[in-house]
Design an enzyme around this catalytic site. Structure first.
Site, PDB file in Angstrom:
ATOM      1  N   ASN A  62       0.874  -1.179   0.000  1.00 52.11           N
ATOM      2  CA  ASN A  62       0.000   0.000   0.000  1.00 52.11           C
ATOM      3  C   ASN A  62       0.907   1.223   0.000  1.00 52.11           C
ATOM      4  O   ASN A  62       1.464   1.588   1.030  1.00 52.11           O
ATOM      5  CB  ASN A  62      -0.900  -0.032   1.249  1.00 52.11           C
ATOM      6  CG  ASN A  62      -1.741   1.226   1.386  1.00 52.11           C
ATOM      7  OD1 ASN A  62      -1.800   2.054   0.471  1.00 52.11           O
ATOM      8  ND2 ASN A  62      -2.399   1.376   2.526  1.00 52.11           N
TER       9      ASN A  62
ATOM     10  N   GLU B  91      -7.307   4.856   7.425  1.00 51.52           N
ATOM     11  CA  GLU B  91      -7.101   6.277   7.117  1.00 51.52           C
ATOM     12  C   GLU B  91      -8.325   6.856   6.410  1.00 51.52           C
ATOM     13  O   GLU B  91      -8.648   8.033   6.585  1.00 51.52           O
ATOM     14  CB  GLU B  91      -5.813   6.436   6.288  1.00 51.52           C
ATOM     15  CG  GLU B  91      -4.581   6.261   7.173  1.00 51.52           C
ATOM     16  CD  GLU B  91      -3.361   5.680   6.477  1.00 51.52           C
ATOM     17  OE1 GLU B  91      -3.273   5.725   5.241  1.00 51.52           O
ATOM     18  OE2 GLU B  91      -2.486   5.165   7.206  1.00 51.52           O
TER      19      GLU B  91
ATOM     20  N   GLY C 106       1.897   2.274  10.766  1.00 55.43           N
ATOM     21  CA  GLY C 106       2.876   3.353  10.641  1.00 55.43           C
ATOM     22  C   GLY C 106       3.535   3.751  11.954  1.00 55.43           C
ATOM     23  O   GLY C 106       4.204   4.777  12.037  1.00 55.43           O
TER      24      GLY C 106
ATOM     25  N   HIS D  61      -9.805   1.272   4.399  1.00 57.92           N
ATOM     26  CA  HIS D  61      -8.567   1.480   5.156  1.00 57.92           C
ATOM     27  C   HIS D  61      -8.850   2.436   6.319  1.00 57.92           C
ATOM     28  O   HIS D  61      -9.661   3.350   6.199  1.00 57.92           O
ATOM     29  CB  HIS D  61      -7.477   2.060   4.243  1.00 57.92           C
ATOM     30  CG  HIS D  61      -6.136   2.073   4.901  1.00 57.92           C
ATOM     31  ND1 HIS D  61      -5.765   3.042   5.789  1.00 57.92           N
ATOM     32  CD2 HIS D  61      -5.095   1.202   4.826  1.00 57.92           C
ATOM     33  CE1 HIS D  61      -4.541   2.763   6.224  1.00 57.92           C
ATOM     34  NE2 HIS D  61      -4.115   1.656   5.660  1.00 57.92           N
TER      35      HIS D  61
ATOM     36  N   GLU E  30      -6.068  -4.802  10.293  1.00 62.19           N
ATOM     37  CA  GLU E  30      -5.048  -3.783  10.538  1.00 62.19           C
ATOM     38  C   GLU E  30      -5.382  -3.027  11.822  1.00 62.19           C
ATOM     39  O   GLU E  30      -6.175  -2.066  11.798  1.00 62.19           O
ATOM     40  CB  GLU E  30      -4.992  -2.782   9.374  1.00 62.19           C
ATOM     41  CG  GLU E  30      -4.575  -3.385   8.058  1.00 62.19           C
ATOM     42  CD  GLU E  30      -3.918  -2.349   7.152  1.00 62.19           C
ATOM     43  OE1 GLU E  30      -2.821  -2.647   6.652  1.00 62.19           O
ATOM     44  OE2 GLU E  30      -4.476  -1.260   6.964  1.00 62.19           O
TER      45      GLU E  30
ATOM     46  N   SER F 162       2.740  -2.142  10.445  1.00 62.26           N
ATOM     47  CA  SER F 162       4.172  -2.253  10.728  1.00 62.26           C
ATOM     48  C   SER F 162       4.750  -3.641  10.424  1.00 62.26           C
ATOM     49  O   SER F 162       5.599  -4.137  11.166  1.00 62.26           O
ATOM     50  CB  SER F 162       4.473  -1.827  12.175  1.00 62.26           C
ATOM     51  OG  SER F 162       4.093  -0.469  12.370  1.00 62.26           O
TER      52      SER F 162
ATOM     53  N   LYS G 150       0.175   4.240  -0.395  1.00 61.94           N
ATOM     54  CA  LYS G 150      -0.460   5.464   0.127  1.00 61.94           C
ATOM     55  C   LYS G 150      -0.130   6.639  -0.797  1.00 61.94           C
ATOM     56  O   LYS G 150      -0.017   6.448  -2.013  1.00 61.94           O
ATOM     57  CB  LYS G 150      -0.040   5.701   1.579  1.00 61.94           C
ATOM     58  CG  LYS G 150      -0.293   4.452   2.452  1.00 61.94           C
ATOM     59  CD  LYS G 150      -0.178   4.691   3.923  1.00 61.94           C
ATOM     60  CE  LYS G 150      -0.451   3.376   4.646  1.00 61.94           C
ATOM     61  NZ  LYS G 150      -0.444   3.523   6.100  1.00 61.94           N
TER      62      LYS G 150
END
Ligand code: PGA
Length: 243
Positions: free
Chosen positions: A6, A92, A167, A90, A161, A205, A8
């Protein structure tokens, strides 16, 4: 096993080209491998990866088929550029763009209708984990998609996730991840006997040095990799670990 990168909103044309050249040189792996890229680069990525062992995908799609939705990208548009996958839900998108469980479910439906495999993301925040509601949260998130898709749930990929691991360099332990994956597996199987083959990826991560331990868990069928997918050597090592 499936390993999906991904990217991003990172990188540029030259950097992506170099990354893909290095990955093509390192391929193939026994796992299926895909990179989910920023939409403007889909043409470049399709040209670079056509005929290779690496698939590609989008990072989001619209819940609508077509129409006056400025800035949105239809699942059919991703399909036209050869995408195999598209990430939906996701964290985000859920957090920064207020995407609800039902919107994510509609996106998954649009993706399947366009011939794409949606990678449906679920995961709890740190506060939810601390409150002991992890199971409730991921069951609710996955449940919305099951309600929308019915037995077609067997055609998706699920990615667990935990938001607190994305991250942050703070990976879920293999045991923590496995316990949520087992719950997701049971939820899928209750929805459809055909869902036994659904891949459940872990994301948050994933790095070259922790991938093998995570992938060794019985219900972890690969990874959704953010930061480490931007480095060819690291991503190749993760793909290699998914044997
Ligand atoms: P990370 O991101 O690997 O950088 O934690 C994973 C993701 O957000 O998909």
């Amino acid at each position: 096993m499936l390993v999906a990168g991904n990217w991003k909103m990172h990188g540029d044309r030259a950097g992506h080209g170099a990354l893909l050249s290095a990955l093509k040189a390192a391929a193939p792996w026994s796992a299926e491998v895909s990179v989910c890229v920023p939409a403007p680069y889909l043409g470049d990525v399709a040209a670079a990866l056509q005929g290779s062992d690496i698939a590609w995908g989008g990072q989001d799609c619209s819940s609508h088929v077509a129409g006056a939705f400025t800035g949105e990208i239809a699942a059919a548009m991703l399909a036209e550029f050869g995408c195999r996958h598209v990430i939906v839900g996701h964290s985000e998108r859920r957090t920064l763009h207020g995407e609800s469980d039902s919107l994510v479910a509609e996106k998954a439906q649009r993706a399947l209708d366009a011939g794409l495999v949606p990678i449906v993301c679920v995961g709890e925040t740190l506060a939810e984990r601390d409150d002991g509601t992890t199971e409730e949260v991921v069951t609710r998130q996955l449940g919305a998609v099951i309600d929308a898709l019915g037995t077609r749930i067997a055609e998706v990929v699920v990615a667990y996730e935990p938001v607190w691991a994305i991250g942050t360099g703070r990976t879920a332990t293999p045991a923590q991840a496995q316990s949520v994956h087992a719950l997701l597996r049971a939820t899928l199987l209750r929805a459809s006997v055909d869902a036994a083959g659904v891949r459940i990826l872990y994301g948050g991560s994933v790095k070259a040095d922790n991938a093998a331990q995570l992938f060794a868990q019985s219900d972890i069928d690969g990874g959704l990799v953010g930061g480490a997918s931007l480095n060819a050597a690291d991503f190749a090592a993760i793909c290699q670990a998914a044997a």
